[in-house]
Design a protein around this motif. Structure first.
Motif, mmCIF file in Angstrom:
data_model
loop_
_atom_site.group_PDB
_atom_site.id
_atom_site.type_symbol
_atom_site.label_atom_id
_atom_site.label_comp_id
_atom_site.label_asym_id
_atom_site.label_seq_id
_atom_site.Cartn_x
_atom_site.Cartn_y
_atom_site.Cartn_z
ATOM 1 N N UNK A 197 -8.100 91.305 94.366
ATOM 2 C CA UNK A 197 -7.087 90.752 93.524
ATOM 3 C C UNK A 197 -6.803 91.150 92.235
ATOM 4 N N UNK A 198 -6.386 92.533 92.368
ATOM 5 C CA UNK A 198 -6.012 93.306 91.020
ATOM 6 C C UNK A 198 -7.266 93.604 90.171
ATOM 7 N N UNK B 42 -2.524 91.299 97.573
ATOM 8 C CA UNK B 42 -2.843 90.040 96.629
ATOM 9 C C UNK B 42 -2.320 89.044 97.634
ATOM 10 N N UNK B 43 -2.235 89.049 98.978
ATOM 11 C CA UNK B 43 -2.056 88.055 99.876
ATOM 12 C C UNK B 43 -3.212 87.785 100.832
ATOM 13 N N UNK B 44 -4.392 88.157 100.699
ATOM 14 C CA UNK B 44 -5.372 88.047 101.462
ATOM 15 C C UNK B 44 -6.423 88.764 100.849
ATOM 16 N N UNK B 45 -7.507 87.469 100.253
ATOM 17 C CA UNK B 45 -8.819 87.964 99.508
ATOM 18 C C UNK B 45 -9.570 86.567 99.389
ATOM 19 N N UNK B 46 -10.566 86.582 98.390
ATOM 20 C CA UNK B 46 -11.327 85.574 98.205
ATOM 21 C C UNK B 46 -10.481 84.258 97.694
ATOM 22 N N UNK B 47 -9.241 84.524 97.048
ATOM 23 C CA UNK B 47 -8.568 83.634 96.094
ATOM 24 C C UNK B 47 -7.396 83.155 97.059
ATOM 25 N N UNK C 113 -9.377 90.733 89.249
ATOM 26 C CA UNK C 113 -9.606 89.845 88.791
ATOM 27 C C UNK C 113 -10.854 89.197 89.218
ATOM 28 N N UNK C 114 -11.260 89.630 90.570
ATOM 29 C CA UNK C 114 -12.732 89.284 91.053
ATOM 30 C C UNK C 114 -13.851 90.376 90.638
ATOM 31 N N UNK C 115 -13.422 91.470 89.888
ATOM 32 C CA UNK C 115 -14.277 92.380 89.479
ATOM 33 C C UNK C 115 -14.165 92.627 88.144
ATOM 34 N N UNK C 116 -14.048 93.988 87.853
ATOM 35 C CA UNK C 116 -14.107 94.631 86.356
ATOM 36 C C UNK C 116 -13.087 94.428 85.372
ATOM 37 N N UNK C 117 -11.731 93.970 85.868
ATOM 38 C CA UNK C 117 -10.725 93.559 85.112
ATOM 39 C C UNK C 117 -10.471 91.866 84.859
ATOM 40 N N UNK C 118 -11.550 91.089 85.155
ATOM 41 C CA UNK C 118 -11.439 89.973 85.148
ATOM 42 C C UNK C 118 -11.173 89.455 83.755
ATOM 43 N N UNK C 119 -11.991 89.768 82.601
ATOM 44 C CA UNK C 119 -11.645 89.451 81.173
ATOM 45 C C UNK C 119 -10.326 90.134 80.730
ATOM 46 N N UNK C 120 -9.788 91.294 81.373
ATOM 47 C CA UNK C 120 -8.594 91.751 81.157
ATOM 48 C C UNK C 120 -7.427 91.028 81.210
ATOM 49 N N UNK C 121 -7.387 90.503 82.417
ATOM 50 C CA UNK C 121 -6.355 89.623 82.924
ATOM 51 C C UNK C 121 -6.488 88.401 82.222
ATOM 52 N N UNK C 122 -7.665 87.742 81.953
ATOM 53 C CA UNK C 122 -7.684 86.500 81.283
ATOM 54 C C UNK C 122 -6.950 86.503 79.796
#
Length: 298
Positions: free
Chosen positions: A210-211, A179-184, A213-222
């Motif tokens: 990003x755990x 979680x320290x190097x990615x698109x975000x 957030x950039x993929x399949x768990x985007x809605x879950x984390x929101x």
């Protein structure tokens, strides 16, 4: 599948590696049978993935158990990495707990050795827990001398601590950043990436989406409200990617592949479909320089 040099080990490791955190299922979906995780491992090997990472923490050992089942009898070469930390509880980073934890991992993996043993979340141990007399590093060197592990690595979130540790000894051949190097987020590029290069330690980028957030768990984390401080940045990046017809999941992997200093990307998938999508990023190759500029500007 392309391969990259894995630091001073000289190993040629697939640039997409398999992370074992979700072989047994994600918490929101409930547990899945061993056969589910075994199918992911089997398909990964078919697709040319040759590096697999797990830990006792993942499912309280269930990830290692899945691998023990899935890798039994496999003849093609691969690299297997696990970690020490968390189990057995309380884990106090003394020789005794390190040894007992590692021996339990070998039993679950049904193996007599691993290629890489890593300190899980180094900040939990702290400097004394790693370098103190009779503590973690001494124990891991002993395991290596016994032939139970070929090399030793670091993992963690405290970038400054890992930079110091890489500079203090040449024992570590790899370092995982999470979680320290990615698109975000590019925090690791400032100090950890150069430190890894200087130490000739393989840089492993874990959780490249990003755990999720950039993929399949985007809605879950929101819905959970997690990573709230990243949402505005995510929307700006998504706007750039939309103009280029790319999804954040595909672009996220290819973004990291664009950095030649990255040794491998550790993709923790929970299905064969997710695995195949991750591997496809290697086939597609790095992003072009102009798109990277636009992403980082956003």
């Amino acid at each position: 599948m392309r391969c990259r040099r894995f630091g001073k080990t000289g190993w040629q490791v697939s640039e997409i590696a398999l992370g074992g955190a979700w072989f047994y299922g994600r918490p929101e979906f409930g547990p899945r049978p061993v056969s589910h995780g075994a199918a992911i491992v089997e398909r990964a090997l078919e697709l040319g993935v040759n590096y697999i990472d797990t830990a006792p923490l993942y499912g309280s050992g269930r990830s290692e158990e899945v691998l023990g089942h899935a890798l039994k009898g496999v003849k093609q070469p691969f690299f297997l990495a696990t970690k020490v930390g968390y189990l057995p509880e309380p884990f106090d980073y003394t020789r005794d707990t390190v040894m007992r934890g590692f021996e339990a991992s070998l039993r679950r993996l049904q193996r007599d050795r691993v290629d890489l043993v890593q300190i899980h979340e180094t900040e939990k141990a702290g400097w004394e827990g790693v370098f103190g007399k009779g503590r973690t590093l001494e124990a891991l060197i002993e395991l290596r001398e016994q032939g139970l592990a070929t090399h030793i690595g670091l993992t963690g979130s405290d970038l400054g601590l890992m930079v110091r540790m890489l500079g203090a000894t040449d024992e570590f051949v790899s370092v995982i950043t999470y979680l320290k190097y990615d698109l975000l987020v590019q925090d690791a590029r400032e100090a950890l990436v150069p430190a890894a290069v200087a130490a000739d330690a393989a840089l492993i980028c874990a959780s490249p989406l990003h755990a999720g957030l950039l993929g399949s768990r985007r809605d879950h984390w929101r819905q959970q409200g997690r990573f709230r401080d990243r949402y505005e940045r995510l929307e700006r990046v998504e706007a750039v990617l939309d103009r280029h017809g790319l999804s954040p999941a595909d672009a996220g992997l290819r973004y990291l592949l664009s950095d030649a200093r990255v040794g491998t990307i550790l993709s923790g998938v929970d299905s064969v479909a997710e695995l195949e999508r991750s591997v496809a990023a290697s086939d597609a190759g790095p992003l072009d320089a102009e798109l990277i500029r636009q992403i980082e500007e956003a």
